[in-house]
Design a protein around this motif. Structure first.
Motif, mmCIF file in Angstrom:
data_model
loop_
_atom_site.group_PDB
_atom_site.id
_atom_site.type_symbol
_atom_site.label_atom_id
_atom_site.label_comp_id
_atom_site.label_asym_id
_atom_site.label_seq_id
_atom_site.Cartn_x
_atom_site.Cartn_y
_atom_site.Cartn_z
ATOM 1 N N MET A 1 0.837 -1.205 0.000
ATOM 2 C CA MET A 1 0.000 0.000 0.000
ATOM 3 C C MET A 1 0.875 1.259 0.000
ATOM 4 N N ALA A 2 1.960 1.237 0.789
ATOM 5 C CA ALA A 2 2.859 2.401 0.798
ATOM 6 C C ALA A 2 3.452 2.639 -0.584
ATOM 7 N N ALA A 3 3.842 1.564 -1.270
ATOM 8 C CA ALA A 3 4.418 1.706 -2.611
ATOM 9 C C ALA A 3 3.387 2.234 -3.606
ATOM 10 N N ILE A 4 2.157 1.726 -3.540
ATOM 11 C CA ILE A 4 1.115 2.154 -4.478
ATOM 12 C C ILE A 4 0.756 3.615 -4.272
ATOM 13 N N THR A 5 0.596 4.047 -3.016
ATOM 14 C CA THR A 5 0.279 5.459 -2.763
ATOM 15 C C THR A 5 1.430 6.364 -3.200
ATOM 16 N N THR A 6 2.662 5.898 -3.053
ATOM 17 C CA THR A 6 3.803 6.691 -3.525
ATOM 18 C C THR A 6 3.752 6.856 -5.036
ATOM 19 N N LEU A 7 3.423 5.774 -5.754
ATOM 20 C CA LEU A 7 3.296 5.863 -7.207
ATOM 21 C C LEU A 7 2.155 6.792 -7.608
ATOM 22 N N CYS A 8 1.063 6.732 -6.868
ATOM 23 C CA CYS A 8 -0.055 7.642 -7.155
ATOM 24 C C CYS A 8 0.369 9.098 -6.949
ATOM 25 N N PHE A 9 1.135 9.337 -5.885
ATOM 26 C CA PHE A 9 1.620 10.695 -5.616
ATOM 27 C C PHE A 9 2.497 11.181 -6.782
ATOM 28 N N LEU A 10 3.427 10.322 -7.217
ATOM 29 C CA LEU A 10 4.297 10.698 -8.331
ATOM 30 C C LEU A 10 3.497 10.919 -9.609
ATOM 31 N N GLY A 11 2.500 10.046 -9.842
ATOM 32 C CA GLY A 11 1.682 10.209 -11.039
ATOM 33 C C GLY A 11 0.907 11.514 -11.032
ATOM 34 N N LEU A 12 0.388 11.904 -9.872
ATOM 35 C CA LEU A 12 -0.362 13.161 -9.779
ATOM 36 C C LEU A 12 0.540 14.380 -9.951
ATOM 37 N N SER A 13 1.833 14.199 -9.636
ATOM 38 C CA SER A 13 2.761 15.321 -9.859
ATOM 39 C C SER A 13 3.073 15.516 -11.339
ATOM 40 N N LEU A 14 2.874 14.448 -12.123
ATOM 41 C CA LEU A 14 3.151 14.530 -13.557
ATOM 42 C C LEU A 14 1.910 14.858 -14.383
ATOM 43 N N ALA A 15 0.747 14.391 -13.933
ATOM 44 C CA ALA A 15 -0.472 14.599 -14.716
ATOM 45 C C ALA A 15 -1.638 14.873 -13.780
ATOM 46 N N HIS A 16 -2.309 15.971 -13.999
ATOM 47 C CA HIS A 16 -3.506 16.313 -13.219
ATOM 48 C C HIS A 16 -4.233 17.450 -13.912
ATOM 49 N N ARG A 17 -5.455 17.663 -13.521
ATOM 50 C CA ARG A 17 -6.232 18.788 -14.039
ATOM 51 C C ARG A 17 -5.976 19.983 -13.141
ATOM 52 N N PRO A 18 -5.375 21.040 -13.641
ATOM 53 C CA PRO A 18 -5.049 22.183 -12.779
ATOM 54 C C PRO A 18 -6.309 22.925 -12.353
ATOM 55 N N LEU A 19 -6.217 23.512 -11.177
ATOM 56 C CA LEU A 19 -7.313 24.330 -10.669
ATOM 57 C C LEU A 19 -7.190 25.744 -11.215
ATOM 58 N N VAL A 20 -8.290 26.269 -11.680
ATOM 59 C CA VAL A 20 -8.334 27.655 -12.169
ATOM 60 C C VAL A 20 -9.001 28.489 -11.080
ATOM 61 N N LEU A 21 -8.180 29.309 -10.389
ATOM 62 C CA LEU A 21 -8.689 30.094 -9.274
ATOM 63 C C LEU A 21 -9.307 31.381 -9.780
ATOM 64 N N PRO A 22 -10.357 31.850 -9.145
ATOM 65 C CA PRO A 22 -10.920 33.160 -9.505
ATOM 66 C C PRO A 22 -9.944 34.268 -9.126
#
Length: 417
Positions: A112-133
């Motif tokens: 589980m620690a390894a999978i969450t780490t991979l998810c963290f790395l993946g989110l640092s490479l690809a995500h939908r950015p937030l557009v702030l007002p």
């Protein structure tokens, strides 16, 4: 699994509140449809988990790991849709790792620690950015710190709730295991006592038979036949010898030897009445009565072990200086309720706290509580339970709750088949 279900409901409600607050109050544009689909998926997962719990089958490590993995997948999707690693709620991954470390074996926890780490790395490479007002874009770091504070409070609260509940479950499990170990030790003790009693019964059979023959010869000897006093003494000795033989037969029957020969079909009324009469004959000075509230005839097979249980309770009441003993019998559906009441000195508080434990007795003599110990364990073997309390007016009450099926003729026939 139940703790995870409860936490998942909290997570779903928290996500709905957070998404609504960010969308309506902060006016940050979010992809509401896919985010709502994730919340619905969590709710469906909870419903499936509840249906799974109805099966009453044990929940394995792999199953818990898969469920936690689905929670991680849902969190990853929500974070992907709302800023990825820039979202302050990214630290909720630590909650998943903590739950895995508490609930799962070490290999699953590291996975589980390894999978969450991979998810963290993946989110640092690809995500939908937030557009702030424009009102928030002037100081985004302050908004991020506020989000971190909210996430920290949420993490801390959920960890306290989860860990304390799981710790409570573990303590309850350990207490249950300790109780099972204690029962195993007690049952082993009973087996040893049963073997000793059975061996002693076999060994005593020969000398008792010899004594019976000798007494019979004495009775017909001319020197003793003409003395009425000696004849009475010999008759009394023969009565006591017959009683010893009955006790030995009862021990052997309780040990499972030759039970089929002595199994007697009777009714519960007759069994209890005969039991009270027999005990009264053995102890003519004791006053014992029977309250029959059964409301009908119940065919049973007379069980020597149940007879010995009640005899032990009668003897214990008499040794507690009771001048009156009452056996009450009643039915509660398919349960037989037997109460033994007396007006003796009652149980000491420490005896009630450890009722039925071996070597717990206020009597400073040989035996030391083994009678009550045997009562509790025999009743438990029959599928019943024992309760004891002191009466306000003085004396004590011991209540036996037994399933009628354990002594009914139909059940015994089924067991024999």
């Amino acid at each position: 699994m139940l703790q995870l279900i409860q936490l998942r409901w909290l997570a779903a409600v928290g996500q709905v509140i957070t998404i609504g607050f960010v969308q309506l109050v902060l006016e940050v544009d979010l992809p509401l449809l896919p985010m709502a689909a994730v919340v619905v998926a969590l709710a469906l997962l909870n419903l499936l988990s509840l249906l799974r719990l109805r099966l009453r089958a044990p929940v394995g490590q792999a199953e818990l790991f898969v469920v936690l993995l689905l929670d991680v997948a849902a969190l990853t999707v929500q974070l992907y849709l709302s800023g990825g690693v820039t979202n302050p709620f990214i630290s909720l991954f630590l909650l998943q790792v903590t739950m895995a470390a508490v609930l799962l074996q070490i290999r699953w926890a590291w996975a589980m620690a390894a999978i969450t780490t991979l998810c963290f790395l993946g989110l640092s490479l690809a995500h939908r950015p937030l557009v702030l007002p424009s009102a928030l874009s002037a100081d985004p770091f302050r908004l991020h710190l506020q989000g971190l504070l909210v996430c920290f409070i949420l993490d801390a609260a959920l960890l306290v709730v989860f860990v304390t509940r799981v710790s409570g479950n573990l303590r309850a499990r350990d207490a249950r295991l300790a109780d099972l170990r204690r029962q195993a030790v007690e049952e082993e003790h009973i087996v040893r006592m049963g073997l000793l009693a059975s061996g002693a019964a076999h060994e005593l059979g020969t000398p008792l038979a010899t004594m019976s023959v000798i007494l019979g010869d004495w009775r017909h000897m001319p020197a003793l036949r003409d003395s009425p006093d000696l004849q009475d003494d010999i008759e009394e000795m023969q009565v006591q010898l017959r009683r010893c033989k009955e006790i030995i037969s009862g021990i052997l029957l309780s040990a499972g030897e030759a039970r089929g020969e002595a199994a007697a079909v009777t009714t519960l009324d007759a069994f209890l009445e005969g039991l009270v009469q027999e005990w009264s004959a053995l102890r003519p000075r004791a006053r014992i009565s029977l309250e029959n509230n059964l409301g009908g005839q119940v065919p049973i097979v007379a069980d020597p072990t149940l007879k010995q249980v009640l005899f032990n309770l009668f003897n214990n009441a008499q040794e507690a200086f009771a001048s009156r003993i009452c056996l009450s019998a009643a039915r509660d559906g398919a349960t037989l309720i037997l109460e033994v009441r007396d007006n003796g000195v009652g149980f000491a508080p420490e005896m009630l706290a450890q009722f039925g434990n071996p070597y717990r007795s206020t009597k400073a003599r040989q035996g030391r509580g083994l009678g009550l110990f045997l009562v509790v364990n025999v009743v438990r073997k029959l599928g019943g339970r024992v309760a004891a309390h002191n009466r306000p007016e003085g004396g004590a009450t011991v209540t036996l709750s037994l399933p009628l099926g354990s002594i009914a003729i139909e059940r015994r026939r089924a067991d024999a088949a």
